[in-house]
Design an enzyme around this catalytic site. Structure first.
Site, PDB file in Angstrom:
ATOM      1  N   ILE A   1      33.943  52.451  27.943  1.00 22.28           N
ATOM      2  CA  ILE A   1      35.119  51.541  27.608  1.00 22.28           C
ATOM      3  C   ILE A   1      34.830  50.301  28.135  1.00 22.28           C
ATOM      4  O   ILE A   1      34.151  50.073  29.172  1.00 22.28           O
ATOM      5  CB  ILE A   1      36.594  52.016  28.086  1.00 22.28           C
ATOM      6  CG1 ILE A   1      36.466  52.339  29.565  1.00 22.28           C
ATOM      7  CG2 ILE A   1      36.885  53.031  27.191  1.00 22.28           C
ATOM      8  CD1 ILE A   1      37.749  52.791  30.252  1.00 22.28           C
ATOM      9  N   ASP A   2      35.309  49.010  27.727  1.00 22.77           N
ATOM     10  CA  ASP A   2      34.884  47.461  28.341  1.00 22.77           C
ATOM     11  C   ASP A   2      35.032  47.457  29.689  1.00 22.77           C
ATOM     12  O   ASP A   2      36.150  48.338  30.107  1.00 22.77           O
ATOM     13  CB  ASP A   2      35.800  46.679  27.409  1.00 22.77           C
ATOM     14  CG  ASP A   2      35.509  46.598  26.157  1.00 22.77           C
ATOM     15  OD1 ASP A   2      34.052  46.900  25.703  1.00 22.77           O
ATOM     16  OD2 ASP A   2      36.382  46.294  25.075  1.00 22.77           O
ATOM     17  N   LYS A   3      34.641  46.622  30.229  1.00 23.18           N
ATOM     18  CA  LYS A   3      34.732  46.411  31.927  1.00 23.18           C
ATOM     19  C   LYS A   3      36.204  46.259  32.126  1.00 23.18           C
ATOM     20  O   LYS A   3      36.513  46.677  32.948  1.00 23.18           O
ATOM     21  CB  LYS A   3      33.944  44.855  32.015  1.00 23.18           C
ATOM     22  CG  LYS A   3      34.182  44.299  33.609  1.00 23.18           C
ATOM     23  CD  LYS A   3      33.527  43.073  34.003  1.00 23.18           C
ATOM     24  CE  LYS A   3      33.659  42.455  35.084  1.00 23.18           C
ATOM     25  NZ  LYS A   3      35.057  41.839  34.842  1.00 23.18           N
TER      26      LYS A   3
ATOM     27  N   THR B   1      39.100  46.945  30.448  1.00 29.11           N
ATOM     28  CA  THR B   1      39.947  48.059  30.096  1.00 29.11           C
ATOM     29  C   THR B   1      39.860  49.341  30.976  1.00 29.11           C
ATOM     30  O   THR B   1      38.816  49.441  31.525  1.00 29.11           O
ATOM     31  CB  THR B   1      39.286  48.787  28.669  1.00 29.11           C
ATOM     32  OG1 THR B   1      39.268  47.453  27.815  1.00 29.11           O
ATOM     33  CG2 THR B   1      40.198  49.880  28.272  1.00 29.11           C
TER      34      THR B   1
ATOM     35  N   ARG C   1      41.024  45.679  20.116  1.00 24.25           N
ATOM     36  CA  ARG C   1      40.808  44.469  20.356  1.00 24.25           C
ATOM     37  C   ARG C   1      40.846  43.666  19.032  1.00 24.25           C
ATOM     38  O   ARG C   1      41.625  42.881  18.781  1.00 24.25           O
ATOM     39  CB  ARG C   1      40.126  43.870  21.645  1.00 24.25           C
ATOM     40  CG  ARG C   1      40.281  44.636  22.746  1.00 24.25           C
ATOM     41  CD  ARG C   1      39.071  44.453  23.727  1.00 24.25           C
ATOM     42  NE  ARG C   1      38.871  43.178  24.195  1.00 24.25           N
ATOM     43  CZ  ARG C   1      37.944  42.801  24.743  1.00 24.25           C
ATOM     44  NH1 ARG C   1      36.833  43.646  25.236  1.00 24.25           N
ATOM     45  NH2 ARG C   1      37.824  41.512  25.320  1.00 24.25           N
TER      46      ARG C   1
END
Length: 301
Positions: free
Chosen positions: A136-138, A140, A236
């Protein structure tokens, strides 16, 4: 130098990625799909999509990219371990933590923390992603699966590809969504104008996000998003596409609308079948404090 692998199709049939996974069993299907996506796989000298149907006498060439050597350092970084056994872990990743090292983030990542805690991690991915099944994104927060051996890693990846893993995210988005539920079925691909971001494109890869409204606030809506597919930045991109970008998103949303450290997006629910025991596992992680505080400061409708 890139490693060159080549195969001539004789009797194999089916999708390019599936045929190559069977032909080169030492690599995972997700690895092969990533190489196809980044044009490291050529069919008769031309790039082809993962769903290309191979034909007799096709010459398939894989130019396996050279692995960038990074020194992996075990670092004593606290981890919120939700579950752990001999095969896998479930981690509640905090907002701001990068999942794996890169040139721009050589340390301080989830992988660095995992190496300090446990040296028994799967080696399916390249050397900088030991144990990492998905990411998962930094900015998130939320739940991630980590595999301790290759068998578990392959089994979890197959569940992801078969769309049997439950992944639900809580998101605070701009605007007041009028309807209670919705499904966004819109293909996602790299932006032509900025290769660092994704966008909805007709020639992109299939992407499906289901959402349910949890609460409405003045100017904002709290939603639960469930992934059917797992494209980069999918939620997103999709929420921006329907004109309800995620609050705090520095890339896909308006900036400076709420105080925070990035997008208000939390991977709060994760469910899958345990590869060894076949037990159905379901985990939940509460919203981070800054997310709760922000919601408490908004006016409900």
């Amino acid at each position: 130098m890139n490693e060159i692998l080549e195969v001539v199709i004789e009797e194999q049939k089916g999708r390019l990625d599936k045929v190559l996974t069977a032909e080169f069993s030492q690599f995972s299907r997700s690895q092969i799909q990533n190489w196809v996506k980044n044009n490291h796989v050529l069919v008769n000298g031309e790039a082809a999509p993962a769903n290309y149907k191979v034909k007799h006498a096709d010459v398939i060439r894989i130019e396996r990219p050279e692995i960038v050597e990074l020194e992996l350092i075990a670092q004593d970084i606290p981890l919120d371990v939700v579950y752990e056994d001999q095969d896998l872990m479930v981690i509640n990743k905090p907002q701001g933590m990068v999942v794996h090292p890169s040139k721009s983030h050589p340390d301080g990542t989830l992988v660095n923390a995992l190496l300090f805690r446990n040296h028994d991690l799967s080696g399916i991915n390249d050397v900088i992603r030991p144990g990492i099944v998905h990411r998962i994104d930094k900015d998130t927060s939320g739940l991630l699966m980590v595999a301790k051996n290759d068998e578990t890693h392959r089994a979890l990846q197959e569940q992801l590809m078969d769309k049997t893993v439950v992944r639900k995210y809580t998101a605070l988005v701009h605007g007041e969504i009028a309807h209670e539920t919705g499904t966004i079925d819109a293909p996602i691909g790299r932006s032509h104008s900025n290769r660092l971001v994704n966008t909805v494109r007709q020639e992109g890869k299939k992407a499906v996000t289901h959402f349910t409204v949890l609460e409405r606030y003045q100017g904002f809506t709290l939603v639960e998003c469930q992934l059917e597919t797992g494209r980069t930045h999918q939620i997103r991109v999709h929420m921006k596409y329907i004109d309800h970008p995620i609050a705090g998103d520095p890339t896909y949303g308006p900036s400076g609308t709420l105080k925070g450290n990035g997008q208000f997006l939390h991977a709060g629910v994760l469910g899958f079948t345990h590869p060894r025991t076949s037990e159905e596992l379901m985990f939940e992680a509460p919203l981070p404090a800054i997310f709760e505080e922000t919601l408490n400061g908004l006016l409900k409708k």
